[in-house]
Design an enzyme around this catalytic site. Structure first.
Site, PDB file in Angstrom:
ATOM      1  N   HIS A 183    -121.616 -64.344 -47.712  1.00 29.07           N
ATOM      2  CA  HIS A 183    -122.567 -63.262 -47.983  1.00 29.07           C
ATOM      3  C   HIS A 183    -122.822 -62.401 -46.746  1.00 29.07           C
ATOM      4  CE1 HIS A 183    -126.920 -61.948 -47.884  1.00 29.07           C
ATOM      5  NE2 HIS A 183    -126.465 -61.296 -48.928  1.00 29.07           N
TER       6      HIS A 183
ATOM      7  N   LYS B 286    -118.381 -54.139 -55.945  1.00 28.75           N
ATOM      8  CA  LYS B 286    -119.477 -54.905 -56.540  1.00 28.75           C
ATOM      9  C   LYS B 286    -120.579 -53.962 -56.996  1.00 28.75           C
ATOM     10  CE  LYS B 286    -122.197 -58.115 -54.355  1.00 28.75           C
ATOM     11  NZ  LYS B 286    -122.169 -59.364 -53.558  1.00 28.75           N
TER      12      LYS B 286
ATOM     13  N   ASN C  53    -128.855 -60.637 -58.545  1.00 20.50           N
ATOM     14  CA  ASN C  53    -129.906 -60.962 -57.571  1.00 20.50           C
ATOM     15  C   ASN C  53    -131.043 -61.802 -58.160  1.00 20.50           C
ATOM     16  OD1 ASN C  53    -128.746 -58.125 -56.246  1.00 20.50           O
ATOM     17  ND2 ASN C  53    -129.298 -59.690 -54.757  1.00 20.50           N
TER      18      ASN C  53
ATOM     19  N   GLU D 155    -117.313 -59.479 -47.894  1.00 19.55           N
ATOM     20  CA  GLU D 155    -118.161 -58.424 -48.446  1.00 19.55           C
ATOM     21  C   GLU D 155    -118.239 -57.250 -47.463  1.00 19.55           C
ATOM     22  OE1 GLU D 155    -122.089 -59.946 -49.306  1.00 19.55           O
ATOM     23  OE2 GLU D 155    -122.416 -58.356 -50.785  1.00 19.55           O
TER      24      GLU D 155
ATOM     25  N   LYS E 271    -134.088 -59.554 -43.842  1.00 12.47           N
ATOM     26  CA  LYS E 271    -134.306 -58.350 -44.621  1.00 12.47           C
ATOM     27  C   LYS E 271    -135.744 -58.399 -45.107  1.00 12.47           C
ATOM     28  CE  LYS E 271    -129.471 -58.059 -46.063  1.00 12.47           C
ATOM     29  NZ  LYS E 271    -128.509 -58.317 -47.148  1.00 12.47           N
TER      30      LYS E 271
ATOM     31  N   ALA F  86    -131.986 -55.503 -57.908  1.00  9.12           N
ATOM     32  CA  ALA F  86    -132.802 -55.839 -59.083  1.00  9.12           C
ATOM     33  C   ALA F  86    -134.195 -56.336 -58.704  1.00  9.12           C
ATOM     34  CB  ALA F  86    -132.064 -56.880 -59.923  1.00  9.12           C
ATOM     35  N   LYS F  87    -134.335 -56.918 -57.518  1.00 11.12           N
ATOM     36  CA  LYS F  87    -135.644 -57.454 -57.111  1.00 11.12           C
ATOM     37  C   LYS F  87    -136.670 -56.338 -56.956  1.00 11.12           C
ATOM     38  CE  LYS F  87    -134.008 -59.740 -53.425  1.00 11.12           C
ATOM     39  NZ  LYS F  87    -132.584 -59.385 -53.447  1.00 11.12           N
TER      40      LYS F  87
ATOM     41  N   LYS G 254    -124.528 -53.767 -58.572  1.00  9.81           N
ATOM     42  CA  LYS G 254    -125.772 -54.485 -58.791  1.00  9.81           C
ATOM     43  C   LYS G 254    -126.174 -54.338 -60.253  1.00  9.81           C
ATOM     44  CE  LYS G 254    -126.607 -55.798 -54.504  1.00  9.81           C
ATOM     45  NZ  LYS G 254    -126.724 -57.225 -54.113  1.00  9.81           N
TER      46      LYS G 254
HETATM   47 MG   LIG Z   1    -125.746 -61.024 -53.648  1.00 12.18          MG
END
Ligand SMILES: [Mg+2]
Length: 373
Positions: free
Chosen positions: A305, A172, A205, A325, A59, A24-25, A174
């Site tokens: 995470h 999951k 996010n 994850e 990242k 989403a960012k 997004k």
């Molecule tokens: Mg996350």
């Protein structure tokens, strides 16, 4: 006889990703699609011939900064007893204390800390999970890498089904894009495609404001989600706490925090049902264990995470049934693979983290320093 750290090597390695990644960012215009991950590796050797491998990562921006800080503080380890991990964490921290006890400085420490725990477990002949004391020999796992926002809806459904078919336990997706109707459409499509029995999580996010998060959490209640992740800004503890109190769907957050102290603050606010600490981001295994102890005491669920190669061991040692994850992104860096079966990831039984740097990782290394040189 005390063993001594004889050599410390730090490497800066850039892992290319097969496709540019958007969450989403990116859709809200805050970040560019991600094309690579900057890895900081620390390799520690002792006079008695023991060795440990640790890593941190960033990242987008930050990799060169982490590497520069690691290079500066690495020499304080030489000549030290590698068993004294907590004391060495403090020593590394004080070496760079003027730039703080969180963020990039802490993440540089994280690579050394992970290497020291790897070394200690290897010397004991135990997996890291066994050294810490495990509650289980497998951990339920969910896939994230197939559910990003750059993935068209038909591909999203195919990715989810393929993950379930290969034995991964949950999916999951997004969300958090500017048009919330598209988020709902994607979640509905995958829920219908997979059926009601498959655990599904969503991750915004941090891209909703409070009124949007309120509305979206209410709409998402009908999909029986395992959790709604980062509905709000990572530091909006009050906002997360209000959502956690109000809705049946659990709230998950914590991945962006970069110290144990920040997690303690989040936990104090009761801002999460599922806490999502990231060991390299908080400064390694030593601070992660402090966070896990606080989380357990507060009655929280745990879902670390990213970096499944490390977090599988830490999740196995958490008392309440956690989630790990699944991301295949880091796999090319190591020679070993984690086995997945019946919705669960098997905890590796090899000594330490059970990881060896691959030839490819050596090939992607751009800079390296050894102490003493
Ligand atoms: Mg996350």
């Amino acid at each position: 006889m005390m063993d001594k750290i004889s050599r410390v090597r730090v490497s800066s390695c850039y892992l290319p990703l097969a496709h540019p990644i958007s969450d989403a960012k990116v859709l809200t215009g805050r970040q560019k699609p991600m094309t690579e991950i900057a890895m900081l590796f620390a390799e520690i050797e002792t006079a008695d011939g023991h060795g440990g491998l640790g890593f941190s990562y960033s990242k987008r921006a930050g990799g060169p900064g982490q590497f520069a800080h690691a290079k500066e503080i690495a020499p304080v380890l030489v000549g030290e007893d590698p068993s004294d991990i907590s004391r060495l964490w403090d020593k590394l921290c004080w070496a760079g204390a003027s730039v703080g006890r969180s963020g990039m400085a802490t993440q540089a420490i994280g690579a050394f800390d992970v290497a020291l725990w790897d070394l200690k477990a290897k010397r004991a002949g135990l997996s890291l999970a066994k050294l810490l004391g495990t509650h289980r020999d497998s951990v339920r796992c969910y896939n994230t890498s197939g559910g990003f926002l750059h993935t068209p809806i038909e591909q999203l459904k195919a990715n989810a089904a393929a993950s379930i078919a290969r034995g991964i336990g949950g999916i999951k997706l997004k969300v958090g894009q500017p048009d919330g109707a598209l988020d709902i459409q994607r979640v509905e499509a995958v829920r219908t495609h997979l059926g009601d029995a498959v655990p599904i999580m969503v991750d915004a996010n941090q891209q909703w404001d409070r009124p949007t998060a309120q509305r979206m959490c209410r709409i998402f209640e009908q999909f029986n989600l395992v959790w709604i992740e980062e509905p709000l800004d990572a530091y909006d503890h009050e906002g997360h706490a209000a959502l956690a109190l109000q809705f049946d769907t659990p709230i998950a957050t914590g991945e962006m925090l970069t110290s144990a102290a920040e997690h303690a603050d989040l936990i104090r606010h009761r801002a999460a049902d599922y806490l999502m600490p990231d060991a390299p981001r908080v400064g390694g295994i030593t601070p992660f264990l402090k966070v896990a102890a606080l989380a357990e005491h507060a009655g929280l669920m745990l879902a670390p995470h990213f970096a499944m190669e490390l977090h599988i061991h830490l999740a196995a040692a958490y008392p309440r049934e956690p989630w790990v994850e699944h991301f295949e992104w880091l796999e090319p860096l190591f020679d070993e693979r984690i086995e997945i079966r019946d919705g669960r990831m098997l905890v590796p039984t090899r000594p330490g983290l059970g990881l060896t740097l691959s030839g490819q990782a050596r090939g992607w290394t751009r800079e390296q320093f050894s102490f003493p040189s």
